[in-house]
Design an enzyme around this catalytic site. Structure first.
Site, PDB file in Angstrom:
ATOM      1  N   HIS A  79       0.070   2.059  -8.032  1.00 55.21           N
ATOM      2  CA  HIS A  79      -0.796   2.390  -7.170  1.00 55.21           C
ATOM      3  C   HIS A  79      -1.943   3.350  -7.622  1.00 55.21           C
ATOM      4  CE1 HIS A  79      -1.738   4.491  -3.354  1.00 55.21           C
ATOM      5  NE2 HIS A  79      -1.133   3.632  -2.613  1.00 55.21           N
TER       6      HIS A  79
ATOM      7  N   ASP B  40       7.589   6.506  -9.175  1.00 55.19           N
ATOM      8  CA  ASP B  40       7.002   6.455  -8.112  1.00 55.19           C
ATOM      9  C   ASP B  40       7.925   5.711  -7.140  1.00 55.19           C
ATOM     10  OD1 ASP B  40       5.640   5.617  -5.894  1.00 55.19           O
ATOM     11  OD2 ASP B  40       3.974   4.946  -6.839  1.00 55.19           O
TER      12      ASP B  40
ATOM     13  N   GLN C   7       7.838   3.109  -2.182  1.00 55.48           N
ATOM     14  CA  GLN C   7       8.247   1.777  -1.559  1.00 55.48           C
ATOM     15  C   GLN C   7       9.976   1.511  -1.831  1.00 55.48           C
ATOM     16  OE1 GLN C   7       6.323   0.216   0.175  1.00 55.48           O
ATOM     17  NE2 GLN C   7       4.368   1.240  -0.272  1.00 55.48           N
TER      18      GLN C   7
ATOM     19  N   LYS D 269       6.922   6.525   5.248  1.00 49.31           N
ATOM     20  CA  LYS D 269       7.343   5.204   5.015  1.00 49.31           C
ATOM     21  C   LYS D 269       8.729   4.889   5.303  1.00 49.31           C
ATOM     22  CE  LYS D 269       3.816   4.998   1.343  1.00 49.31           C
ATOM     23  NZ  LYS D 269       2.663   4.196   2.022  1.00 49.31           N
TER      24      LYS D 269
ATOM     25  N   CYS E 132      -5.002  -0.003  -2.920  1.00 47.28           N
ATOM     26  CA  CYS E 132      -4.831   0.798  -3.560  1.00 47.28           C
ATOM     27  C   CYS E 132      -4.461   0.665  -5.030  1.00 47.28           C
ATOM     28  CB  CYS E 132      -4.227   2.295  -3.035  1.00 47.28           C
ATOM     29  SG  CYS E 132      -4.842   2.919  -1.665  1.00 47.28           S
TER      30      CYS E 132
END
Lengths: 402, 145
Positions: free
Chosen positions: A117, A194, A197, A220, A360
């Protein structure tokens, strides 16, 4: 299985006279009543600044804020001192690029992957430019998985940082972090994950993953926007200088110099996002009540069903792994002859909310030679009926563009 | 994108995105899809006097506009690019509209003219797609003079 839609007031509404089918959970999830209520309660009953007052309200706010650190730590298998609140994944990664970037030298290498991302790409690109460091990119395979062979070759003694997504927000691919940690640590590189998600969808144990830093966002995973987390191994955080300076993070200030509090407080300058932390803690409690493994297996079956149904539609191509092994409930697809934004708008007429565009991830789109994809992403309140509605709406869109 | 006074005062949830189309709007919609699938003036112009590229990062829409200007008039206008139906139909229609037009007149084309040209209700989030054509034209003409 309980119908979790009931817990989310926003999902009761109709769009264009049709029931809302919310399939944009990778962008942000909706908020359960419990989270909304926790934030309201905080403002109606406990609001005060934290760590500053000895009065009753300040104590309540401080306890709630510190407990939020504890709740997050427990959720991902970390210690309380290892949890820093930020405003989101983006700020967490920028924090690292800035703080770790200080010790980078010309010729050092930063390794990323092709599926990052922008938030885990641009900060490193910038810091590399500033420091004369080199940015290297691990490619993906034809099956939309990380090319581990290439990763092995790209990791060298020059690699100082390996920053990689746990789960691609476009492809849904879950990367083998444990293996990457081993490889990175062999060359003394710092591994940054990261996890924006992945944390909302699967059990995470930072000790087991053995990552050095891990970043994610509250919004999220049923929490409010504006609150995120940076996890760092205690011994690494102890040696890091602060990112921002100001109130709340100092131990002592004289006219000549200042000293800092211990982690995590030295990294949280200024009045923090107290309501956000409280909301996030409540969101985690909500997830824990359902059970993260239950969520994982339920959204797994939804993903399997959606993949099967989407593949039946003529003109649809799945952009991501075709099977559900190591795959998150995020499905990107293209429809022949239709731009994702046109698809998104027609689906909206049917009450279906999906995302369209480059997500993104422009470097990934460029290497896949795509202008963008449509993306449907699921969470606990989605059902098989939602997927059926999606498929019907897609067919309607295809009719319009026939 | 400018938020109007009314939008600033209150979000009218019923007006955020377009609803059912009227018969006339249906015709325009078909027209837009036709321009998207069979674009007019979509080619690289070799003898242009001015070339300009604009992007819409949200959708990834791209327009490169080629203008051949002679004696204060747009002799030819062509474009290349990619993106959604609205952005691409919008520029295709606009190149037709400005061909043989005086530069002063072309400079006076307004947002409202584009919306009228497209003929369908453009939702809040699609405004940038619809107006990318005008932005490209405006910047091109700024560069030529």
């Amino acid at each position: 299985m309980k119908n979790y839609k009931e817990d989310f007031p926003i999902l009761k509404q109709r769009i264009k006279g049709k029931p809302l089918v919310y399939l944009d959970n990778s962008a942000t999830t909706q908020k359960p009543k419990a989270v909304i209520q926790a934030i309201t309660d905080y403002y109606e009953k406990d609001n005060a600044n934290v760590h500053r007052g000895v009065h009753e309200l300040s104590m309540r706010a401080s306890i709630a804020y510190e407990n939020a650190h504890k709740r997050v730590a427990e959720f991902i298998g970390a210690e309380e001192e290892e949890i820093i609140f930020t405003k989101g994944t983006t700020e967490s990664i920028n924090f690292l690029a800035y703080v770790l970037g200080r010790s980078l030298k010309a010729g050092d290498e930063i390794l990323l992957s092709e599926m990052e991302h922008h938030s885990n790409f641009v900060p490193w690109q910038q810091i590399a430019k500033e420091k004369g460091a080199k940015l290297k990119i691990i490619p993906i395979t034809k099956e939309f998985r990380l090319d581990m062979k290439a990763a092995e070759n790209l990791l060298t003694q020059k690699t100082k940082i390996l920053a990689i997504t746990h789960c691609s927000n476009v492809l849904g691919t879950i990367n083998p972090i444990k293996e990457l940690a081993k490889m990175a640590h062999q060359v003394n590189a710092t591994l940054i994950v990261d996890a924006a998600q992945s944390v909302p969808h699967m059990q995470i144990d930072v000790k087991e993953l053995d990552c050095d830093f891990l970043a994610f966002s509250g919004h999220k995973m049923f929490g409010p926007t504006g609150i995120g987390v940076l996890y760092g191994k205690r011994k690494l955080l102890e040696n890091l200088e602060p990112f921002m300076y100001g109130g709340g993070m100092i131990e002592e200030v004289t006219q000549e110099k200042s000293t800092w509090k211990d982690s995590p407080w030295r990294f949280e300058a200024g009045t923090p996002n107290i309501e956000g932390a409280i909301g996030l803690a409540k969101a985690i409690e909500y997830i824990q009540d359902i059970g993260i493994t239950n969520i994982e297996s339920y959204t797994g079956t939804l993903t399997e069903y959606a993949l099967k149904e989407l593949k039946k539609v003529k003109g649809i191509k799945i952009i991501g792994p075709q099977d559900i092994n190591n795959r998150a409930p995020v499905i990107s697809f293209t429809i022949q002859g239709m731009h994702p934004h046109d698809v998104g708008e027609i689906l909206n007429q049917e009450g279906v909310a999906i995302r369209g565009g480059n997500h993104c991830a422009m470097p990934l789109m460029t290497s896949l030679k795509l202008d963008g994809t449509n993306r449907a992403s699921f969470h606990i309140y989605n059902t098989k009926e939602d997927i059926d509605t999606l498929i019907k709406a897609i067919k309607k869109a295809q009719d319009i563009f026939k | 994108m400018k938020i109007t006074k009314e939008q600033a005062q209150q979000i009218d949830r019923s007006k955020i995105s377009s609803s059912e189309l009227t018969e006339e709007q249906e015709m325009y919609k078909e027209n837009i899809i036709d321009y998207y699938k069979h674009p007019r003036n979509k080619e690289e112009l070799k003898d242009y006097t001015c070339k300009h590229r604009e992007l819409n990062p949200i959708c990834g829409d791209e327009i490169i506009l080629y203008l051949k200007i002679e004696k204060g008039k747009v002799k030819r206008a062509t474009y290349t690019g990619k993106g959604c139906a609205i952005s691409q139909a919008s520029i295709s229609l606009l190149t037709e509209k400005i061909t043989d037009m005086n530069i002063t007149e072309a400079k006076n084309i307004k947002r409202e003219d584009i919306f009228k040209m497209l003929g369908i209700p453009i939702s809040f989030v699609r405004t940038k797609c619809a107006l990318l054509s005008l932005k490209t034209l405006t910047k091109s003409l700024e560069e030529t003079t």
